[in-house]
Design an enzyme around this catalytic site. Structure first.
Site, short mmCIF file in Angstrom:
data_model
loop_
_atom_site.label_atom_id
_atom_site.label_comp_id
_atom_site.label_asym_id
_atom_site.label_seq_id
_atom_site.Cartn_x
_atom_site.Cartn_y
_atom_site.Cartn_z
N LYS A 212 9.34 1.43 11.43
CA LYS A 212 9.23 1.58 13.26
C LYS A 212 10.14 0.11 13.90
O LYS A 212 11.02 0.42 14.66
CB LYS A 212 8.10 2.52 13.56
CG LYS A 212 6.32 0.65 13.90
CD LYS A 212 5.98 1.60 12.48
CE LYS A 212 4.26 0.78 12.65
NZ LYS A 212 4.19 0.98 11.98
N ASP B 101 3.31 -1.58 19.03
CA ASP B 101 3.52 -0.43 18.03
C ASP B 101 3.84 0.41 18.75
O ASP B 101 4.90 1.72 17.97
CB ASP B 101 2.06 -0.82 17.06
CG ASP B 101 2.45 0.65 16.26
OD1 ASP B 101 2.87 0.17 14.71
OD2 ASP B 101 1.51 1.38 16.15
N GLY C 290 3.23 8.34 11.01
CA GLY C 290 2.82 8.58 9.01
C GLY C 290 3.13 9.42 9.06
O GLY C 290 3.98 10.40 8.53
N LYS D 242 7.54 3.65 18.08
CA LYS D 242 6.84 4.27 18.21
C LYS D 242 8.27 5.83 19.08
O LYS D 242 8.53 7.05 18.95
CB LYS D 242 6.01 5.32 17.33
CG LYS D 242 5.34 4.39 16.07
CD LYS D 242 3.96 4.60 16.26
CE LYS D 242 3.39 3.76 14.87
NZ LYS D 242 2.03 4.06 14.91
N GLY E 211 -1.78 5.31 5.88
CA GLY E 211 -2.87 4.78 5.37
C GLY E 211 -1.86 5.39 3.83
O GLY E 211 -0.76 6.15 4.13
N GLU F 112 -5.40 -5.42 11.98
CA GLU F 112 -4.75 -6.62 10.69
C GLU F 112 -5.30 -7.43 11.36
O GLU F 112 -6.18 -8.09 12.78
CB GLU F 112 -3.22 -6.40 11.48
CG GLU F 112 -2.33 -5.57 11.20
CD GLU F 112 -2.16 -5.12 9.35
OE1 GLU F 112 -2.45 -6.47 9.06
OE2 GLU F 112 -1.03 -4.56 9.05
N THR G 15 1.14 -1.30 -0.02
CA THR G 15 0.11 0.02 -0.18
C THR G 15 1.00 1.12 0.06
O THR G 15 0.42 2.25 -0.55
CB THR G 15 -0.51 0.16 1.32
OG1 THR G 15 -1.51 -0.83 1.03
CG2 THR G 15 -1.26 0.72 1.16
#
Length: 435
Positions: free
Chosen positions: A107, A203, A136, A207, A308, A192, A14
């Site tokens: 990341k 996650d 993002g 970050k 995205g 997911e 993507t």
């Protein structure tokens, strides 16, 4: 004419196809801002035959992404393969060692191996850039490195995972429980098939560790991040919190703790109660938002789409433009050797208010047992709410809000109550974020 910057893309999912589309669509604008053309010369992915919605025929196709690092027609390798190790890490090491700048949205790899890769980049005189790895399309890394560079950042915290934020804000809006909303998030593509990294806070921890290293000039230390996810949160918690003037959000929080004279790095990801008047309280859906507080600039808020194809590709290409301009500065704002090693900070002395949810049997003496444990641990209770659970006869939800006090007191109270026959499930403790 200025020589074009030639890039190779590894990974055409993507985000990878989003990068191709963005570079092709905005080619003239990018060239003006980069002060030279940016051209894709080679690509690599697992399946040549897949229809990705973009024309890849102008570019050389390489089956083994590691080969991109050795091509003479490549100046910058852009990695969107994913994973903390394996092919992504091998490609990063090889590209940087071969004098290619490296741009990534990965990341996990940066959180685990960022210091090593940054040192290789410094030694080779090339750039390692990873704006897209955190939040993002939000330019928070550049905001900290450049925009807030004159400030001593006192703390950095925020909503770093869009999946968890979507789940929590949807529970808030609908009254549905966690499992139901998670299933819907998976159906819509916000979560997911295996959501473990998201819902357990891993996650967000990746970050947060990256942001903390940049904000505080500290050596990256993902292993010291205390992570707790959102799977334990019930619709009743959302309702109770709202009645008290809060919303629940998964917050990554970091600051330098100097209470004993030694700088120690505090890094935590867990659900917090956020006051309704706080800027983070109104962040809904899969949006990310980060707050940085500087000693001169005050509170800065970075907010936008945290994932995205469009937003993430935007951050990737922004990094490519910086490389095209010759901006090869240290990946973590200062050379790796100058980053300060900081031990992990303990949380026991930290002062905060807490929300504690007990799931207990509805029988005499339970309330007295809980209040006695809190008293013996030195925890002062500000308010208490009891609510029956319609799904389980004889079981009630008891929510306690504490006055401000050392977190060690709450930990001790939970230790005293451990194994109590009155509790039908382990208590859930959430700190209250200061306004």
């Amino acid at each position: 004419m200025t020589e074009p910057l030639k890039i190779a893309l590894a990974g055409l999912g993507t985000v990878g196809t989003g990068v191709v589309r963005l570079i092709e669509t905005n080619a003239d604008l990018i060239a003006r801002r980069a002060r030279r053309p940016v051209r894709i010369t080679a690509v690599s992915a697992r399946d040549r035959t897949k229809d990705r919605g973009v024309d890849l025929s102008p570019y050389a196709w390489v089956d083994d992404p590691a080969e991109l690092a050795a091509r003479e027609d490549v100046d910058v390798v852009v990695e969107m393969v994913g994973g903390s190790d394996g092919p992504a890490l091998a490609l990063a090491r090889t590209a940087l060692a071969n004098g290619k700048s490296f741009v990534t949205a990965n990341k996990a790899m940066i959180a685990h191996h960022g210091l090593e890769l940054a040192k290789v980049a410094e030694d080779a005189g090339v750039a390692l850039k990873f704006e897209a790895a955190v939040a993002g399309g939000i330019p928070v890394i550049n905001g900290l490195i450049d925009g807030a560079s004159a400030n001593a950042v006192e703390r950095v915290y925020g909503i770093l995972n869009g999946t968890c934020n979507y789940i929590l804000s949807t529970m808030e809006d609908t009254g549905a429980d966690f499992g139901e909303v998670l299933a819907e998030a998976q159906r819509l593509g916000y979560a997911e098939a295996d959501p473990t990294f998201d819902i357990e806070g891993i996650d967000a921890g990746h970050k947060l560790s990256i942001l903390a290293a940049i904000a505080f000039g500290a050596k990256l230390d993902f292993g010291a991040v205390e992570a707790q996810g959102i799977a334990q949160i019930k619709a009743a918690d959302i309702e109770q919190a709202h009645g008290l003037g809060y919303v629940i959000r998964l917050i990554g929080f970091s600051e330098v703790d100097r209470h004993d004279g030694m700088p120690r790095l505090f890094q935590r990801v867990r659900p917090y109660l956020v006051p309704l008047g706080h800027p983070l309280a109104n962040v809904d859906g899969p949006t990310n938002a980060i707050v940085a507080e500087g000693n001169f600039v005050g509170r800065l808020l970075f907010q936008g789409a945290g994932a995205g194809d469009g937003p993430t590709a935007s951050a990737v290409v922004a990094d490519i433009i910086e490389v095209a301009r010759g901006e090869m500065g240290p990946a973590f704002a200062m050379p790796v050797e100058e980053l300060e090693p900081m031990a992990a900070a303990a949380c026991g002395h930290r002062v905060s208010s807490a929300y504690i949810r007990f799931t207990v049997l509805d029988r005499p003496g339970v309330l007295a047992e809980i209040t006695a444990a809190m008293r013996d641990a030195g925890v002062s209770i500000e308010s208490m709410i009891q609510k029956g659970d319609p799904d389980q006869d004889g079981v009630v939800i008891l929510a306690v809000v504490t006055h401000q006090g050392p977190e060690a007191g709450v930990v001790e109270a939970m230790r005293i109550l451990e194994g109590s026959s009155s509790l039908t499930a382990p208590p859930l403790v959430m700190q209250i974020l200061a306004n």
